[in-house]
Write a protein that holds these residues in place. Sequence first.
Motif, PDB file in Angstrom:
ATOM      1  N   ALA A   1       4.320  -4.196  -6.685  1.00  0.00           N
ATOM      2  CA  ALA A   1       3.902  -2.784  -6.674  1.00  0.00           C
ATOM      3  C   ALA A   1       5.086  -1.868  -6.961  1.00  0.00           C
ATOM      4  O   ALA A   1       4.958  -0.866  -7.674  1.00  0.00           O
ATOM      5  CB  ALA A   1       3.282  -2.438  -5.318  1.00  0.00           C
ATOM      6  N   ALA A   2       6.255  -2.218  -6.430  1.00  0.00           N
ATOM      7  CA  ALA A   2       7.444  -1.387  -6.667  1.00  0.00           C
ATOM      8  C   ALA A   2       7.824  -1.405  -8.146  1.00  0.00           C
ATOM      9  O   ALA A   2       8.133  -0.363  -8.734  1.00  0.00           O
ATOM     10  CB  ALA A   2       8.600  -1.881  -5.803  1.00  0.00           C
ATOM     11  N   GLY A   3       7.786  -2.591  -8.739  1.00  0.00           N
ATOM     12  CA  GLY A   3       8.121  -2.700 -10.169  1.00  0.00           C
ATOM     13  C   GLY A   3       7.165  -1.862 -11.011  1.00  0.00           C
ATOM     14  O   GLY A   3       7.583  -1.162 -11.941  1.00  0.00           O
TER      15      GLY A   3
ATOM     16  N   SER B   1       0.786  -1.245   0.000  1.00  0.00           N
ATOM     17  CA  SER B   1       0.000   0.000   0.000  1.00  0.00           C
ATOM     18  C   SER B   1       0.819   1.297   0.000  1.00  0.00           C
ATOM     19  O   SER B   1       0.396   2.258  -0.636  1.00  0.00           O
ATOM     20  CB  SER B   1      -1.053  -0.010   1.117  1.00  0.00           C
ATOM     21  OG  SER B   1      -0.482  -0.299   2.345  1.00  0.00           O
ATOM     22  N   PRO B   2       1.983   1.395   0.682  1.00  0.00           N
ATOM     23  CA  PRO B   2       2.673   2.695   0.645  1.00  0.00           C
ATOM     24  C   PRO B   2       3.584   2.873  -0.567  1.00  0.00           C
ATOM     25  O   PRO B   2       4.157   3.962  -0.756  1.00  0.00           O
ATOM     26  CB  PRO B   2       3.521   2.672   1.927  1.00  0.00           C
ATOM     27  CG  PRO B   2       3.753   1.234   2.226  1.00  0.00           C
ATOM     28  CD  PRO B   2       2.640   0.448   1.599  1.00  0.00           C
ATOM     29  N   VAL B   3       3.746   1.852  -1.387  1.00  0.00           N
ATOM     30  CA  VAL B   3       4.862   1.844  -2.339  1.00  0.00           C
ATOM     31  C   VAL B   3       4.728   2.912  -3.425  1.00  0.00           C
ATOM     32  O   VAL B   3       5.673   3.653  -3.704  1.00  0.00           O
ATOM     33  CB  VAL B   3       5.005   0.430  -2.966  1.00  0.00           C
ATOM     34  CG1 VAL B   3       6.007   0.447  -4.104  1.00  0.00           C
ATOM     35  CG2 VAL B   3       5.421  -0.578  -1.903  1.00  0.00           C
ATOM     36  N   ARG B   4       3.533   3.024  -4.010  1.00  0.00           N
ATOM     37  CA  ARG B   4       3.382   3.938  -5.154  1.00  0.00           C
ATOM     38  C   ARG B   4       3.596   5.391  -4.728  1.00  0.00           C
ATOM     39  O   ARG B   4       4.302   6.151  -5.399  1.00  0.00           O
ATOM     40  CB  ARG B   4       1.992   3.750  -5.760  1.00  0.00           C
ATOM     41  CG  ARG B   4       1.780   4.517  -7.037  1.00  0.00           C
ATOM     42  CD  ARG B   4       0.571   3.972  -7.788  1.00  0.00           C
ATOM     43  NE  ARG B   4       0.374   4.690  -9.023  1.00  0.00           N
ATOM     44  CZ  ARG B   4      -0.528   5.654  -9.166  1.00  0.00           C
ATOM     45  NH1 ARG B   4      -1.308   6.004  -8.155  1.00  0.00           N
ATOM     46  NH2 ARG B   4      -0.651   6.274 -10.329  1.00  0.00           N
ATOM     47  N   GLU B   5       3.004   5.737  -3.584  1.00  0.00           N
ATOM     48  CA  GLU B   5       3.140   7.124  -3.097  1.00  0.00           C
ATOM     49  C   GLU B   5       4.609   7.443  -2.811  1.00  0.00           C
ATOM     50  O   GLU B   5       5.111   8.523  -3.151  1.00  0.00           O
ATOM     51  CB  GLU B   5       2.302   7.307  -1.830  1.00  0.00           C
ATOM     52  CG  GLU B   5       2.268   8.740  -1.363  1.00  0.00           C
ATOM     53  CD  GLU B   5       1.533   8.898  -0.030  1.00  0.00           C
ATOM     54  OE1 GLU B   5       0.795   7.972   0.371  1.00  0.00           O
ATOM     55  OE2 GLU B   5       1.729   9.955   0.604  1.00  0.00           O
ATOM     56  N   PHE B   6       5.311   6.491  -2.211  1.00  0.00           N
ATOM     57  CA  PHE B   6       6.724   6.739  -1.911  1.00  0.00           C
ATOM     58  C   PHE B   6       7.529   6.909  -3.200  1.00  0.00           C
ATOM     59  O   PHE B   6       8.374   7.820  -3.301  1.00  0.00           O
ATOM     60  CB  PHE B   6       7.321   5.595  -1.074  1.00  0.00           C
ATOM     61  CG  PHE B   6       8.817   5.694  -0.988  1.00  0.00           C
ATOM     62  CD1 PHE B   6       9.411   6.663  -0.184  1.00  0.00           C
ATOM     63  CD2 PHE B   6       9.639   4.866  -1.748  1.00  0.00           C
ATOM     64  CE1 PHE B   6      10.794   6.797  -0.132  1.00  0.00           C
ATOM     65  CE2 PHE B   6      11.019   4.991  -1.699  1.00  0.00           C
ATOM     66  CZ  PHE B   6      11.597   5.967  -0.891  1.00  0.00           C
TER      67      PHE B   6
ATOM     68  N   LEU C   1      14.718  -4.337  -6.016  1.00  0.00           N
ATOM     69  CA  LEU C   1      14.893  -5.753  -5.692  1.00  0.00           C
ATOM     70  C   LEU C   1      13.531  -6.420  -5.782  1.00  0.00           C
ATOM     71  O   LEU C   1      12.630  -6.116  -5.013  1.00  0.00           O
ATOM     72  CB  LEU C   1      15.462  -5.910  -4.276  1.00  0.00           C
ATOM     73  CG  LEU C   1      15.627  -7.358  -3.815  1.00  0.00           C
ATOM     74  CD1 LEU C   1      16.633  -8.107  -4.687  1.00  0.00           C
ATOM     75  CD2 LEU C   1      16.045  -7.415  -2.359  1.00  0.00           C
ATOM     76  N   SER C   2      13.399  -7.321  -6.757  1.00  0.00           N
ATOM     77  CA  SER C   2      12.142  -8.035  -6.937  1.00  0.00           C
ATOM     78  C   SER C   2      12.419  -9.528  -6.768  1.00  0.00           C
ATOM     79  O   SER C   2      13.282  -9.893  -5.961  1.00  0.00           O
ATOM     80  CB  SER C   2      11.575  -7.679  -8.318  1.00  0.00           C
ATOM     81  OG  SER C   2      10.313  -8.267  -8.484  1.00  0.00           O
ATOM     82  N   GLY C   3      11.724 -10.387  -7.467  1.00  0.00           N
ATOM     83  CA  GLY C   3      11.947 -11.821  -7.328  1.00  0.00           C
ATOM     84  C   GLY C   3      11.537 -12.541  -8.604  1.00  0.00           C
ATOM     85  O   GLY C   3      10.717 -12.018  -9.380  1.00  0.00           O
ATOM     86  N   ARG C   4      12.093 -13.721  -8.835  1.00  0.00           N
ATOM     87  CA  ARG C   4      11.768 -14.501 -10.031  1.00  0.00           C
ATOM     88  C   ARG C   4      10.262 -14.783 -10.087  1.00  0.00           C
ATOM     89  O   ARG C   4       9.658 -15.191  -9.095  1.00  0.00           O
ATOM     90  CB  ARG C   4      12.506 -15.857 -10.008  1.00  0.00           C
ATOM     91  CG  ARG C   4      14.003 -15.818 -10.169  1.00  0.00           C
ATOM     92  CD  ARG C   4      14.484 -15.601 -11.590  1.00  0.00           C
ATOM     93  NE  ARG C   4      14.063 -16.575 -12.582  1.00  0.00           N
ATOM     94  CZ  ARG C   4      14.677 -17.737 -12.816  1.00  0.00           C
ATOM     95  NH1 ARG C   4      15.720 -18.105 -12.117  1.00  0.00           N
ATOM     96  NH2 ARG C   4      14.239 -18.536 -13.776  1.00  0.00           N
ATOM     97  N   SER C   5       9.683 -14.549 -11.212  1.00  0.00           N
ATOM     98  CA  SER C   5       8.303 -14.958 -11.543  1.00  0.00           C
ATOM     99  C   SER C   5       7.226 -14.340 -10.660  1.00  0.00           C
ATOM    100  O   SER C   5       6.114 -14.861 -10.593  1.00  0.00           O
ATOM    101  CB  SER C   5       8.164 -16.494 -11.485  1.00  0.00           C
ATOM    102  OG  SER C   5       8.887 -17.064 -12.528  1.00  0.00           O
TER     103      SER C   5
END
Length: 286
Positions: A115-117, A77-82, A97-101
């Motif tokens: 959400a970060a991606g 929930s906070p990711v887009r605003e940040f 930093l994400s993850g496979r698949s």
Amino acid sequence: MTAKTGTHRTPPTVLVLGATGKTGRRVVARLRDSGTATVRAASRSGEVRFDWTLPVTWDPALAGAEALYLVAPDDPSPVREFVQQAAASGVRRFVVLSGRSIEKEGLDFGQGMAAAGAAVQETGVEWTLLRPNNFFQNFDEDLWLAPLRAGRLGLPIGDMPEPFIDAEDVAEVAAGVLTADGDGHAGRVYDLSGPRALTFAEATRAIADAAGRPIRYEELTPAAYRAELLAGGWPEAAADALGAMFALHRAGHTSEVTDGVRQVLGRAPADLEPWARSVAARGVWA
Ligand SMILES: NC(=O)c1ccc[n+]([C@@H]2O[C@H](COP(=O)([O-])OP(=O)(O)OC[C@H]3O[C@@H](n4cnc5c(N)ncnc54)[C@H](OP(=O)(O)O)[C@@H]3O)[C@@H](O)[C@H]2O)c1
């Protein structure tokens, strides 16, 4: 990314989130050792205070940051605003930093990373996604350390192999992308695996051999794994997320070896067996 002032290059200021964690603290160390960036090392307990749940901490943490290593929270929930705030405050490059698949439909974990991606791709500034497999360091710094010490690792993954990766390799990739000249990594998605896929039974055997003591792998049903997590005091939400993660692994979505480390660093990633020997020599699994 390196800012140029006349003929002098000014190292960029990089805000590293999750700076006390398995990759973040290694990114901080590499950037500082190489002198390629001015580093702001941020987390709840870090040098720079940053808390995803306290937006009042965001702006002070972002001060002067031109590049950002983004370790997302579980809660999206906070990711887009940040991310929007970061871009508005002068961040010109995001390394996530994400993850496979984790883009698989209907996944019950990884929503923060997803959400970060998505958020960085809306900003119009440079972004790069790093999508690693499970880290070696889950075996000696995190989730699987206590079971290994107790002599038995029980998981629900069957014979599906996992190309575990050294968090040092992830950090070297991240540090390189954060400070690279030019925009050659912009818009790239790097799937980062180790050099070979091992079953968890094989990885446990390698660790037991390195530690010089018996440690057994036990295959669990998803229900038995969940029951063990809950009996061990894990909250339901964490047990659900881990169950969803192993379902993804079991289905084979993360089992293939990739060449992401070589694409960025021009060399092969580290192998688990020598790593296990060097960790065992410190008595970690004794
Ligand atoms: N572990 C793996 O094998 C693996 C593989 C692929 C992807 N990933 C992804 O990598 C990410 C990090 O996982 P990890 O296992 O590497 O974590 P980790 O080593 O435990 O690091 C988590 C970091 O986040 C910080 N943190 C925790 N809560 C925070 C909050 N509310 N606000 C600000 N910072 C907070 C922690 O520091 P403080 O406690 O000081 O705040 C710590 O520095 C996750 O998104 C995970 O899904 C992990």
